[in-house]
Design a protein around this motif. Sequence first.
Motif, short mmCIF file in Angstrom:
data_model
loop_
_atom_site.label_atom_id
_atom_site.label_comp_id
_atom_site.label_asym_id
_atom_site.label_seq_id
_atom_site.Cartn_x
_atom_site.Cartn_y
_atom_site.Cartn_z
N GLU A 63 -5.75 2.26 -2.25
CA GLU A 63 -5.43 0.83 -2.21
C GLU A 63 -6.57 -0.03 -2.76
O GLU A 63 -6.49 -1.26 -2.74
N ASN A 64 -7.62 0.61 -3.27
CA ASN A 64 -8.76 -0.08 -3.88
C ASN A 64 -9.48 -0.95 -2.87
O ASN A 64 -9.84 -2.09 -3.16
N LYS A 65 -9.69 -0.43 -1.66
CA LYS A 65 -10.38 -1.18 -0.60
C LYS A 65 -11.74 -0.57 -0.28
O LYS A 65 -12.23 -0.70 0.82
N GLN A 66 -12.34 0.10 -1.22
CA GLN A 66 -13.63 0.76 -0.98
C GLN A 66 -14.69 -0.26 -0.69
O GLN A 66 -14.81 -1.26 -1.26
N PRO A 111 -9.72 5.98 -10.82
CA PRO A 111 -9.39 6.05 -9.39
C PRO A 111 -8.98 7.45 -8.95
O PRO A 111 -9.27 7.87 -7.82
N GLN A 156 0.72 0.57 -10.75
CA GLN A 156 0.37 -0.49 -9.81
C GLN A 156 1.62 -0.98 -9.07
O GLN A 156 2.69 -1.14 -9.67
N ASN A 188 -2.99 -0.30 -5.73
CA ASN A 188 -3.42 -1.66 -6.07
C ASN A 188 -4.29 -1.74 -7.31
O ASN A 188 -4.62 -2.83 -7.75
N HIS A 189 -4.67 -0.61 -7.89
CA HIS A 189 -5.47 -0.64 -9.12
C HIS A 189 -4.60 -1.23 -10.24
O HIS A 189 -3.44 -0.86 -10.41
N SER A 190 -5.17 -2.14 -11.00
CA SER A 190 -4.39 -2.85 -12.03
C SER A 190 -3.78 -1.93 -13.08
O SER A 190 -2.74 -2.25 -13.64
N ASN A 219 -7.79 4.10 1.63
CA ASN A 219 -8.60 2.97 1.15
C ASN A 219 -8.94 3.09 -0.33
O ASN A 219 -8.94 2.09 -1.06
N ILE A 220 -9.21 4.29 -0.80
CA ILE A 220 -9.48 4.50 -2.22
C ILE A 220 -8.22 4.17 -3.03
O ILE A 220 -8.26 3.47 -4.04
N ASP A 279 -12.20 9.41 -8.28
CA ASP A 279 -12.79 9.01 -7.00
C ASP A 279 -12.01 9.62 -5.84
O ASP A 279 -12.59 10.09 -4.86
#
Length: 84
Positions: free
Chosen positions: A81-84, A17, A56, A8-10, A78-79, A20
Amino acid sequence: MERQVTMNHSEGFHARPASDFVEAAIQLKSKIEVVFQDKTANAKSMLSLLKLGIEQGQSVVLRAEGPDAEEALETLGNIFENKQ
């Protein structure tokens, strides 16, 4: 254990990402792989992950085997999918 996740990161799975993701993966005891199309990468290797070229909206499968596999899939999913 496996979990399918979508990037999901643009800008896709670029350096930030991925960094991370690798930092979190290194803290886990399980063997963790990222499967994208016909390629598999070690989740604890930045270079290996960046070579996958994930953009993406693309989906991957996270695979984890070990004592904290369930936690690994939750945390790394979660990382990714950018849900941190």
